[in-house]
Design an enzyme around this catalytic site. Structure first.
Site, PDB file in Angstrom:
ATOM      1  N   ARG A 169      14.717 -30.421  36.883  1.00  0.00           N
ATOM      2  CA  ARG A 169      14.092 -30.951  38.086  1.00  0.00           C
ATOM      3  C   ARG A 169      12.624 -31.284  37.805  1.00  0.00           C
ATOM      4  O   ARG A 169      11.950 -30.554  37.044  1.00  0.00           O
ATOM      5  CB  ARG A 169      14.181 -29.870  39.165  1.00  0.00           C
ATOM      6  CG  ARG A 169      13.606 -30.210  40.518  1.00  0.00           C
ATOM      7  CD  ARG A 169      14.469 -31.139  41.254  1.00  0.00           C
ATOM      8  NE  ARG A 169      14.169 -31.197  42.679  1.00  0.00           N
ATOM      9  CZ  ARG A 169      14.511 -32.238  43.429  1.00  0.00           C
ATOM     10  NH1 ARG A 169      15.145 -33.282  42.929  1.00  0.00           N
ATOM     11  NH2 ARG A 169      14.245 -32.245  44.715  1.00  0.00           N
ATOM     12  N   THR A 223      20.387 -41.066  44.264  1.00  0.00           N
ATOM     13  CA  THR A 223      20.591 -40.122  43.182  1.00  0.00           C
ATOM     14  C   THR A 223      21.888 -40.554  42.528  1.00  0.00           C
ATOM     15  O   THR A 223      22.537 -41.469  43.004  1.00  0.00           O
ATOM     16  CB  THR A 223      20.665 -38.722  43.838  1.00  0.00           C
ATOM     17  OG1 THR A 223      19.413 -38.473  44.490  1.00  0.00           O
ATOM     18  CG2 THR A 223      21.013 -37.615  42.913  1.00  0.00           C
ATOM     19  N   THR A 230      18.292 -37.803  39.473  1.00  0.00           N
ATOM     20  CA  THR A 230      17.717 -38.559  40.584  1.00  0.00           C
ATOM     21  C   THR A 230      16.317 -39.096  40.339  1.00  0.00           C
ATOM     22  O   THR A 230      15.545 -38.527  39.569  1.00  0.00           O
ATOM     23  CB  THR A 230      17.682 -37.648  41.841  1.00  0.00           C
ATOM     24  OG1 THR A 230      17.202 -38.389  42.953  1.00  0.00           O
ATOM     25  CG2 THR A 230      16.818 -36.425  41.643  1.00  0.00           C
ATOM     26  N   ASN A 246      15.094 -39.898  43.447  1.00  0.00           N
ATOM     27  CA  ASN A 246      14.991 -39.659  44.881  1.00  0.00           C
ATOM     28  C   ASN A 246      15.398 -40.907  45.651  1.00  0.00           C
ATOM     29  O   ASN A 246      16.557 -41.111  45.931  1.00  0.00           O
ATOM     30  CB  ASN A 246      13.605 -39.169  45.304  1.00  0.00           C
ATOM     31  CG  ASN A 246      13.652 -38.527  46.687  1.00  0.00           C
ATOM     32  OD1 ASN A 246      14.704 -38.009  47.073  1.00  0.00           O
ATOM     33  ND2 ASN A 246      12.575 -38.565  47.442  1.00  0.00           N
ATOM     34  N   ASP A 288      10.531 -34.652  48.440  1.00  0.00           N
ATOM     35  CA  ASP A 288      11.489 -33.560  48.689  1.00  0.00           C
ATOM     36  C   ASP A 288      10.778 -32.246  49.031  1.00  0.00           C
ATOM     37  O   ASP A 288      11.410 -31.291  49.468  1.00  0.00           O
ATOM     38  CB  ASP A 288      12.398 -33.344  47.472  1.00  0.00           C
ATOM     39  CG  ASP A 288      13.652 -34.220  47.532  1.00  0.00           C
ATOM     40  OD1 ASP A 288      13.936 -34.784  48.603  1.00  0.00           O
ATOM     41  OD2 ASP A 288      14.340 -34.354  46.502  1.00  0.00           O
ATOM     42  N   SER A 342      15.785 -29.222  46.145  1.00  0.00           N
ATOM     43  CA  SER A 342      16.775 -30.287  46.003  1.00  0.00           C
ATOM     44  C   SER A 342      18.015 -29.966  46.825  1.00  0.00           C
ATOM     45  O   SER A 342      18.263 -28.812  47.175  1.00  0.00           O
ATOM     46  CB  SER A 342      17.169 -30.418  44.531  1.00  0.00           C
ATOM     47  OG  SER A 342      18.195 -31.366  44.378  1.00  0.00           O
ATOM     48  N   SER A 343      18.775 -31.010  47.119  1.00  0.00           N
ATOM     49  CA  SER A 343      20.107 -30.805  47.722  1.00  0.00           C
ATOM     50  C   SER A 343      21.211 -31.033  46.698  1.00  0.00           C
ATOM     51  O   SER A 343      22.393 -30.928  47.037  1.00  0.00           O
ATOM     52  CB  SER A 343      20.308 -31.769  48.893  1.00  0.00           C
ATOM     53  OG  SER A 343      19.370 -31.522  49.903  1.00  0.00           O
ATOM     54  N   GLY A 376      23.202 -38.677  47.463  1.00  0.00           N
ATOM     55  CA  GLY A 376      23.257 -38.821  48.928  1.00  0.00           C
ATOM     56  C   GLY A 376      22.219 -38.016  49.681  1.00  0.00           C
ATOM     57  O   GLY A 376      22.376 -37.777  50.880  1.00  0.00           O
ATOM     58  N   GLY A 377      21.154 -37.570  49.009  1.00  0.00           N
ATOM     59  CA  GLY A 377      20.088 -36.851  49.724  1.00  0.00           C
ATOM     60  C   GLY A 377      20.657 -35.636  50.441  1.00  0.00           C
ATOM     61  O   GLY A 377      21.416 -34.848  49.868  1.00  0.00           O
TER      62      GLY A 377
HETATM   63  N1  GLY Z   1      16.148 -36.170  45.719  1.00  0.00           N
HETATM   64  C1  GLY Z   1      17.282 -35.671  46.356  1.00  0.00           C
HETATM   65  C2  GLY Z   1      17.503 -34.230  46.104  1.00  0.00           C
HETATM   66  O1  GLY Z   1      17.176 -33.733  45.052  1.00  0.00           O
HETATM   67  O2  GLY Z   1      17.983 -33.559  46.976  1.00  0.00           O
END
Ligand code: GLY
Length: 586
Positions: free
Chosen positions: A122, A397, A415, A417, A439, A468-469, A489-490
């Protein structure tokens, strides 16, 4: 079609008329056998949206070129990690919306022998980032500053992540894994209709944010079939091929990146780049009805939320209620509402904030959270706050799934983002910069690009990773590999992965059906149920609306790319038809 279809059908047949059932079963066997023959097992041919199954290896990812690169590596004797490295770099070239060397990602790995690990590559906040860096003098969030400026970028992690994954698990030579991407960048590739329209859609932003020569622009507009050649990127990838980590975090590319920052008032420095290192983290594991879920720990919220969601619904008869029926949707929405409320308060970078993972996953806590929902009426989000944990204070992403001939499996979500990240590229180096800083929570309670809110746990601090998601996940059944899954998909990543898993385990869908199935999403705030077109029947919609659920239509949700190991040990892919996603096997 194939084995899963037959076994599902067998279950359905069990309750019907015996003679008719026998005839139907015979017919299904004949159809299935002919599909098996037509699919030409072992040919390695594309298998868009079919239930084709393969014995030796499979790659499912966002573009046909990258999938082919991954498959070629597997066929050359590379393992799943080798293929992943090659796919990651090929996506940088062929999927510039999200493929990245200027971004970051998360990896979940399971070896054929069952050892598991996760790699966190990340992005990090630069060392001079600060909590209120996106606020004006009145304390208000400055619109778009965390999205479309040079200050929106976190320190990229992808190159270090790939180097590290290869160092630990790779088999083939590093240079051979980067070379296919160099070839694609240097020779060019023909772009899809989808990429042409994505490039055209953002052309004004590209122009505004990147004065001068611009490889993302075409005066007359991009069209399907145009050749996209990326010479600057080919040079950057060549340095990465020859020097590994130092080809990106030091030398020419690092100089170009820092010069780009200086020109655009950015804050990333050479020492930020030198100091970036990905982190091996202990996987987060949980159980759902005997399936072992292996997923990503913080700084992803995805793994914790996924395990909370699965536990929240485990006691209910989803299989009996049926896929996307009103009771199923209501239960899932109420679980999602509560889990996303917890996400807003408790999840952040574990190196900076003590994330109460054990408490959040405590079955008694999850049961308590679900106790107060009412079948007769929607629970307003305004009445749901993050839970009280005793002793605690406080699109675009991309995803790819790969398995190899030995049974090693990897799930990587990676990603920039937003689509094309900050839409700013590094001059002379030919790659886009992420806007991952969005984020973070710029200000408590103020939603980010995905409408997600946060607070102290996810506040900006120097060198911290933004929450992050992303939810790359591997599932075992009876100690054996069962599924590899993930999606972009955020904020919807978590709910898409959750529903895809339920589609297989609860609703007997094969991998492709589970990916194709329409999805819906609730994230506590805003208090709406986002549904894909035709996700719910009009009856289910009416019942839910009558109970007070605000149902809102949305466009396609996520691009799930997944692999299922079906009976007999065959790999069966699900490539999301919402994108150009491709599954290839052999
Ligand atoms: N940028 C989307 C995530 O990491 O959740």
């Amino acid at each position: 079609m194939g084995f899963t279809f037959i076994s599902t059908s067998k279950r359905r047949l069990a309750s019907g008329n015996t003679f008719q059932n026998l005839l139907t079963a015979l017919l299904l066997l004949i159809i299935s056998a002919s599909v098996f023959v037509q699919q030409g097992y072992g040919q390695g041919q594309p298998a868009h949206n079919t239930g084709a199954k393969y014995r030796r290896g499979m790659v499912v990812c966002a573009t046909p070129n990258a999938a082919q690169v991954g498959l070629d590596i597997l066929k050359e004797g590379g393992n799943a990690i080798d293929a992943a490295v090659a796919v990651q770099f090929a996506l940088e070239v062929t999927h510039p919306e999200a493929g990245n060397i200027g971004g970051g990602g998360l990896m979940v790995y399971r070896s054929a022998g069952g050892e598991t690990s996760t790699l966190d590559f990340r992005e990090k906040a630069p060392a001079s980032a600060s909590q209120n860096m996106y606020l004006d003098s009145a304390g208000n969030v400055i619109p778009d500053m965390s999205l479309y400026t040079h200050q929106a970028s976190g320190v990229p992690g992808s190159v270090d992540g790939m180097v590290e994954a290869h160092r630990k698990f790779g088999r083939l030579k590093w240079a051979d894994l980067v070379q296919p991407a160099i070839d694609l960048a240097h020779n060019g590739f023909t772009i899809s209709r989808r990429l042409a329209s994505a490039l055209n859609y953002d052309s004004k932003q590209f122009k505004k944010l990147n004065p001068g020569k611009n490889y993302l622009l075409k005066e007359e507009g991009w069209r399907e079939g145009d050749l996209l050649v990326q010479e600057d990127l080919a040079k950057t990838l060549t340095l990465i091929r020859d020097k590994g980590r130092d080809g990106f975090y030091a030398g020419i590319v690092a100089d170009q990146l820092v010069a780009e920052m200086k020109n655009g008032n950015g804050i990333m420095t050479k020492s930020d780049l030198e100091n970036y290192h990905s982190v091996w983290r202990k996987p987060l594991t949980g159980d759902y009805k005997g399936y072992k879920i292996i997923t990503m720990p913080p700084p992803s919220s995805g793994g914790v939320a996924l395990l909370q969601l699965l536990k929240s619904v485990e006691a209910y008869p989803l299989h009996r209620w049926g896929h996307n029926q009103d009771s199923t949707v209501q239960l899932i929405v109420e679980a999602e509402r509560r889990v996303y409320a917890d996400r807003s308060k408790y999840l952040g970078d574990p190196d900076f904030y003590k994330v109460p993972v054990d408490s959040l996953l405590n079955p008694a806590y999850i049961k308590l959270r679900m106790n107060n929902f009412n079948w007769n009426a929607a629970t307003p989000s305004s009445s749901i706050q993050p839970g009280n944990l005793a002793g605690h204070e406080s699109d675009q992403t991309t995803h790819y799934s790969i398995v190899d001939s030995e049974g090693n499996a990897v799930a990587i979500t990676t990603t920039l983002n937003d689509s094309f990240g900050s839409k700013t590229f590094v001059k002379g180096a030919g790659f886009l910069l992420n806007n991952e800083m969005d984020d973070f929570s710029s200000k408590p309670g103020v939603p980010n690009m995905f409408g997600l809110v946060g607070g102290k746990a996810n506040s900006i601090q120097p060198n911290k990773r933004m929450l992050s998601s992303m939810t790359p996940t591997i599932i075992e059944k009876d100690g054996k590999l069962f599924m590899v899954v993930g999606t972009p998909g955020g904020s919807t990543i978590i709910t898409s992965v959750f529903q895809t898993i339920l589609n297989v385990i609860e609703f007997d869908q094969n991998m492709q059906q589970a990916v194709d199935s329409k999805r819906f999403h609730h994230q506590w705030l805003p208090d709406v149920v986002d549904v894909e077109k035709n996700a719910l029947t009009s009856d289910a919609t009416a019942i839910l609306q009558q109970k007070g659920y605000k149902i809102v239509d949305r466009g396609p949700s996520g691009r799930v790319d997944a692999i299922l190991v079906s009976p007999g040990g065959y790999y069966e892919g699900g490539a999301d038809p919402r994108g150009n996603d491709t599954k290839l096997g052999y």
